[in-house]
Design a protein around this motif. Sequence first.
Motif, mmCIF file in Angstrom:
data_model
loop_
_atom_site.group_PDB
_atom_site.id
_atom_site.type_symbol
_atom_site.label_atom_id
_atom_site.label_comp_id
_atom_site.label_asym_id
_atom_site.label_seq_id
_atom_site.Cartn_x
_atom_site.Cartn_y
_atom_site.Cartn_z
ATOM 1 N N GLU A 1 2.875 -1.824 -7.609
ATOM 2 C CA GLU A 1 3.396 -1.063 -6.471
ATOM 3 C C GLU A 1 4.015 0.249 -6.952
ATOM 4 O O GLU A 1 3.836 1.301 -6.327
ATOM 5 N N HIS A 2 4.723 0.181 -8.080
ATOM 6 C CA HIS A 2 5.390 1.389 -8.584
ATOM 7 C C HIS A 2 4.373 2.402 -9.100
ATOM 8 O O HIS A 2 4.510 3.611 -8.864
ATOM 9 N N TRP A 3 3.359 1.947 -9.805
ATOM 10 C CA TRP A 3 2.328 2.865 -10.308
ATOM 11 C C TRP A 3 1.455 3.390 -9.172
ATOM 12 O O TRP A 3 0.932 4.504 -9.267
ATOM 13 N N ASN A 4 1.249 2.596 -8.138
ATOM 14 C CA ASN A 4 0.493 3.012 -6.959
ATOM 15 C C ASN A 4 -0.866 3.616 -7.319
ATOM 16 O O ASN A 4 -1.265 4.665 -6.811
ATOM 17 N N GLY A 5 -1.563 2.949 -8.250
ATOM 18 C CA GLY A 5 -2.899 3.380 -8.605
ATOM 19 C C GLY A 5 -2.974 4.443 -9.684
ATOM 20 O O GLY A 5 -4.071 4.826 -10.092
ATOM 21 N N TRP A 6 -1.830 4.921 -10.180
ATOM 22 C CA TRP A 6 -1.828 5.953 -11.210
ATOM 23 C C TRP A 6 -2.059 5.306 -12.579
ATOM 24 O O TRP A 6 -1.148 4.738 -13.173
ATOM 25 N N GLY A 7 -3.285 5.353 -13.062
ATOM 26 C CA GLY A 7 -3.625 4.754 -14.339
ATOM 27 C C GLY A 7 -3.854 3.266 -14.294
ATOM 28 O O GLY A 7 -4.228 2.663 -15.301
ATOM 29 N N ALA A 8 -3.639 2.651 -13.149
ATOM 30 C CA ALA A 8 -3.750 1.200 -13.023
ATOM 31 C C ALA A 8 -4.521 0.837 -11.769
ATOM 32 O O ALA A 8 -4.659 1.645 -10.840
ATOM 33 N N VAL A 9 -5.014 -0.395 -11.745
ATOM 34 C CA VAL A 9 -5.689 -0.898 -10.558
ATOM 35 C C VAL A 9 -4.746 -0.787 -9.354
ATOM 36 O O VAL A 9 -3.536 -0.981 -9.481
ATOM 37 N N LYS A 10 -5.284 -0.501 -8.201
ATOM 38 C CA LYS A 10 -4.454 -0.279 -7.022
ATOM 39 C C LYS A 10 -4.254 -1.577 -6.247
ATOM 40 O O LYS A 10 -5.201 -2.327 -6.000
ATOM 41 N N LEU A 11 -3.025 -1.839 -5.867
ATOM 42 C CA LEU A 11 -2.690 -2.972 -5.027
ATOM 43 C C LEU A 11 -3.050 -2.618 -3.585
ATOM 44 O O LEU A 11 -2.570 -1.627 -3.047
ATOM 45 N N LEU A 12 -3.909 -3.429 -2.961
ATOM 46 C CA LEU A 12 -4.407 -3.101 -1.626
ATOM 47 C C LEU A 12 -3.563 -3.671 -0.508
ATOM 48 O O LEU A 12 -3.603 -3.178 0.611
ATOM 49 N N ASP A 13 -2.821 -4.727 -0.788
ATOM 50 C CA ASP A 13 -2.066 -5.374 0.284
ATOM 51 C C ASP A 13 -0.772 -5.906 -0.293
ATOM 52 O O ASP A 13 -0.788 -6.765 -1.173
#
Length: 306
Positions: free
Chosen positions: A89-101
């Motif tokens: 949640e904190h990275w919010n897709g920056w360099g990491a897989v994105k949490l969708l829900d």
Amino acid sequence: MGFEPPQRLVRALGEMYGDAGTADWLGRLPALAGQALDAAGGDLTVERVAAPGGRSSLVVLVHRADGTPAALKIAPPAAGPAQERAALEHWNGWGAVKLLDAAEELDASGALLLERLHHEVSLRSLPEAKALLEAAGTVRRLWVDPPAAHPFETVAERTRRQTAGMRTAAEDAPELAALVEAALAARAELVEAAPEHLLLHGNFRQSKVLAGERAPWLTVGPEPVVGERAYDLARLVRDRVEDLIASPGGPATARRRVRKLAESLEVEQARLHGWTLFRAVESGTRALAEGRRQIGELTLEFAHWL
């Protein structure tokens, strides 16, 4: 939902948590998967279980009602899915897989709904030099300030817990005592004056970086911890340890990796060397304790080179 969990997952959980705890969670796994699918409100359709999959969780490939492919990851409580959720949640897709829900309903089953990556293509598919270059570019994106009032352990706290198992290993195998003492001494010096407190992946290595659509490479499977960058790089140094051990130039290659990674990411070389030693000895002794003798011995041989 009926399925057979991959044997790799069954074996790994047995090694880490014991047969009894593993059997209990695996027995509840179909119900947990059904609970997670219900929590998604009928938005998900199951395709198949990803195999061979990981060592600490089940990944079910799904697609959403609008046709978007996704991955439903279900992990036992001991694997820390809540910690992983907080980091993603904190990275919010920056360099990491994105949490969708981020639905709270999924938390009860230890489930995470993630963007679909190409799970069969990791950085290990690239030549070593290219893989290390891409790994360095990916991991640096993750090193951000942690959220306020974060739930994560510090490097000092995590490694303090790990020292007990290392001391037990030295008692059981006196030939390991000098190596264990060297690793413990390195840790004591490193935690005394930590230079930074950043959010780290915690278990970063080439196999944790997968090919994606949104970005060429994205990180998965964090075991988040707060501390210095050198700690996060230390696991990467010993990647492909089997190849290193088999190579006549292995010791020189290992030391060269420490130098190159330290220089490319502006990390103090001595600190990266120290954390590489500690993490290799900790990992090797833990593998021996879990009955994974081959990888344990390889890792400890690598540690001797340092």
